[in-house]
Design an enzyme around this catalytic site. Structure first.
Site, mmCIF file in Angstrom:
data_model
loop_
_atom_site.group_PDB
_atom_site.id
_atom_site.type_symbol
_atom_site.label_atom_id
_atom_site.label_comp_id
_atom_site.label_asym_id
_atom_site.label_seq_id
_atom_site.Cartn_x
_atom_site.Cartn_y
_atom_site.Cartn_z
ATOM 1 N N ARG A 34 0.930 -1.137 0.077
ATOM 2 C CA ARG A 34 0.130 -0.020 0.003
ATOM 3 C C ARG A 34 0.824 1.293 -0.037
ATOM 4 O O ARG A 34 0.484 2.318 -0.596
ATOM 5 C CB ARG A 34 -1.038 -0.043 1.162
ATOM 6 C CG ARG A 34 -2.089 -1.144 0.866
ATOM 7 C CD ARG A 34 -3.144 -0.940 2.107
ATOM 8 N NE ARG A 34 -4.255 -1.653 1.678
ATOM 9 C CZ ARG A 34 -5.192 -2.039 2.527
ATOM 10 N NH1 ARG A 34 -5.207 -1.876 3.871
ATOM 11 N NH2 ARG A 34 -6.242 -2.476 2.092
ATOM 12 N N LYS A 210 -16.166 -12.496 6.352
ATOM 13 C CA LYS A 210 -16.815 -11.623 6.898
ATOM 14 C C LYS A 210 -18.327 -11.465 6.303
ATOM 15 O O LYS A 210 -18.601 -10.606 5.273
ATOM 16 C CB LYS A 210 -16.260 -10.157 6.635
ATOM 17 C CG LYS A 210 -14.860 -10.019 7.414
ATOM 18 C CD LYS A 210 -14.502 -8.377 7.227
ATOM 19 C CE LYS A 210 -13.168 -8.326 6.904
ATOM 20 N NZ LYS A 210 -12.528 -7.257 6.185
ATOM 21 N N GLY A 359 -8.597 -7.669 1.075
ATOM 22 C CA GLY A 359 -7.226 -8.050 1.262
ATOM 23 C C GLY A 359 -6.635 -9.373 1.435
ATOM 24 O O GLY A 359 -5.585 -9.546 0.971
ATOM 25 N N GLY A 382 -13.606 -3.579 1.063
ATOM 26 C CA GLY A 382 -14.965 -3.055 1.321
ATOM 27 C C GLY A 382 -15.308 -2.016 0.140
ATOM 28 O O GLY A 382 -16.499 -2.043 -0.111
HETATM 29 P P1 ADP Z 1 -11.221 -10.609 1.978
HETATM 30 O O1 ADP Z 1 -10.096 -9.947 3.173
HETATM 31 O O2 ADP Z 1 -10.474 -10.950 0.928
HETATM 32 O O3 ADP Z 1 -12.134 -9.636 1.867
HETATM 33 P P2 ADP Z 1 -12.317 -11.800 4.409
HETATM 34 O O4 ADP Z 1 -11.364 -11.056 5.189
HETATM 35 O O5 ADP Z 1 -13.897 -11.820 4.474
HETATM 36 O O6 ADP Z 1 -11.670 -11.678 2.879
HETATM 37 O O7 ADP Z 1 -11.952 -13.216 4.663
HETATM 38 C C1 ADP Z 1 -10.649 -13.963 4.671
HETATM 39 C C2 ADP Z 1 -10.863 -15.141 5.663
HETATM 40 O O8 ADP Z 1 -11.707 -15.997 5.566
HETATM 41 C C3 ADP Z 1 -9.445 -15.922 5.566
HETATM 42 O O9 ADP Z 1 -8.733 -15.736 6.687
HETATM 43 C C4 ADP Z 1 -9.972 -17.474 5.662
HETATM 44 O O10 ADP Z 1 -9.119 -18.144 6.694
HETATM 45 C C5 ADP Z 1 -11.263 -17.217 6.090
HETATM 46 N N1 ADP Z 1 -12.205 -18.167 5.630
HETATM 47 C C6 ADP Z 1 -12.577 -18.708 4.487
HETATM 48 N N2 ADP Z 1 -13.266 -19.720 4.344
HETATM 49 C C7 ADP Z 1 -13.685 -20.060 5.678
HETATM 50 C C8 ADP Z 1 -14.378 -21.113 6.129
HETATM 51 N N3 ADP Z 1 -14.961 -21.983 5.581
HETATM 52 N N4 ADP Z 1 -14.379 -20.985 7.545
HETATM 53 C C9 ADP Z 1 -13.835 -20.211 8.342
HETATM 54 N N5 ADP Z 1 -12.978 -19.198 7.797
HETATM 55 C C10 ADP Z 1 -12.870 -19.089 6.517
HETATM 56 MG MG MG Z 2 -9.988 -9.652 5.028
#
Ligand code: ADP
Ligand code: MG
Length: 401
Positions: A34, A210, A359, A382
């Site tokens: 970043r 999330k 992220g 987001g």
């Molecule tokens: P991003 O940052 O790409 O928006 P998120 O922050 O929503 O994604 O989610 C990322 C996290 O989701 C990762 O740390 C991953 O371990 C977790 N994750 C993915 N699938 C599962 C699952 N089935 N159960 C629990 N955690 C999960």
């Molecule tokens: Mg994330």
């Protein structure tokens, strides 16, 4: 919209809202992406002879907590190391002001000469930042002659440093502009907001953890996309809504009706099999099972092999892909398969526009070596989701004159 390159700012003080919300491990910056991404705008302003004042938030500071806890959060989210790293990358000294308002800040800003750079402490050190406090915005606006928005990752939030300040400067007839990073994000993401017929099929892939943040977006994705593929933790809320037994998998019970309603649009693809584990932290029994046979007490951690095949064949037809959220707990070796398969399927597409937002999704594609094979990797999770949800609009960008 005005761009930083159009600004006439020689000798003027320019406030730049950056996104220096970088990850730290043991007090050290663990990923400086970043900071690197902010360089083109900062260099442009130095070249123009501006006095450059940089602001960013870092992490979260919860002002509802006790004073001790707030102090602790402040210590943890100290921006000072970013000034050091930025100085190395720019090859010039970057001054740091530990105060976010008051005389100390005013003095530091006034002391700047043309081409010099000052980084101000974490904007969230003042509780008015997140509330878009008018007094705080006024104080910050009074310090500068122009404003540049280059924090795409914060553009979905109308805070003092992302919204209040440019709003005031606009009213005063001063220059406001977007930076190079925001420009690139807007141009790329617009291609996932309005997709013409030659960009179809448009496939969205949603996963991650999330759920409550992301589930709202599905409503607008089903309208815009031809298919919405669901993986990650979110999948289990859908499976539960369809009456499946999901064992100990994560689930948002208050979203079941909504999930059912979304599923009935006919555009949503759900896992047909999943990789489950008997324990999240110490899995000793891991197996792939049909979604009809998730054992009691087991938790879904990744999509299964049949689902991988199904999802990849759907991705293979796409001409536009938007991906947010890994398919499984990809940080653990045993649960990387779904995420890697999706990376690969997107990477192999020809004549397709592929965007990653989020992220963790971005660090997953980097970790597995597919980053360069995506058309665009967004710096905002987001913000990229909200941009698609709001038909290309974000408060922190719309406010720029
Ligand atoms: P991003 O940052 O790409 O928006 P998120 O922050 O929503 O994604 O989610 C990322 C996290 O989701 C990762 O740390 C991953 O371990 C977790 N994750 C993915 N699938 C599962 C699952 N089935 N159960 C629990 N955690 C999960
Ligand atoms: Mg994330």
């Amino acid at each position: 919209m005005k761009n930083v390159k159009d600004l006439d700012v020689k000798g003027l003080t320019v406030l730049v809202r950056c996104d220096f919300n970088v990850p730290f491990i043991d007090g050290k910056i663990s990923d400086d992406n970043r900071i690197v991404a902010a360089l083109p705008t900062i260099k442009e302003l130095i070249k123009k002879g501006a006095k450059v004042v940089l602001m960013s938030h870092l992490g979260k500071i919860d002002y509802k907590k006790t004073p001790e806890e707030i102090e602790k959060a402040k210590k943890k989210n100290n921006l000072a190391p970013v000034a050091v790293r930025l100085g190395e990358l720019l090859n010039q000294e970057v001054f740091f002001c530990p105060a976010v308002r008051g005389e100390e800040l005013a003095k530091a800003v006034k002391g700047l000469k043309e081409g010099e750079v000052l980084l101000v402490q974490n904007t969230r050190y003042d509780k008015g930042e997140s509330k878009n406090d008018p007094e705080l915005s006024k104080e910050w606006a009074s310090l500068c002659d122009a404003f540049v928005m280059d924090a795409f990752g914060s553009a979905h939030r109308a805070h003092a440093s992302t919204y209040g300040v440019p709003e005031i400067l606009n009213k005063e007839g001063k220059q406001t502009a977007i930076g190079y990073l925001v420009e690139k994000e807007v141009v790329s993401l617009k291609r996932a907001v309005e997709v013409p017929s030659e960009g179809r099929p448009y496939v969205a892939i949603l996963g991650g953890f999330k759920v409550s943040d992301k589930i709202k977006v599905i409503n607008s994705l089903v309208k815009k996309c031809d298919k919405v593929i669901i993986g990650g933790a979110m999948a289990y809320t859908f499976l539960k809504a369809l009456g499946k037994n999901i064992g100990a998998s994560p689930c948002e019970l208050d979203q079941l009706d909504y999930a059912r309603e979304m599923y009935e649009t006919g555009k949503i693809l759900l896992p047909v099999d999943v990789k489950v584990a008997n324990d999240f932290d110490n899995p000793t029994d891991v197996k792939v099972v049909s979604v009809d046979e998730i054992p009691e007490g087991y938790e879904g951690m990744d999509i299964g092999d049949k689902t991988i095949e199904l999802y990849c064949s759907e991705i293979a037809k796409a001409h536009t892909v938007f991906w947010n959220g890994p398919m499984g707990v990809f940080e653990k070796e045993q649960f990387v398969d779904g995420t890697i398969a999706v990376c690969k399927a997107c990477a192999e597409l020809k004549d397709a526009f592929t965007v990653i937002g989020g992220g963790d999704s971005a660090s997953a594609v980097k970790k597995f070596g597919y980053k360069d094979r995506f058309s665009h990797v967004s710096t905002g999770g987001g913000a990229s989701l909200e941009m698609i949800e709001n038909d290309g609009h974000l408060p922190g960008i719309d406010v720029i004159g």
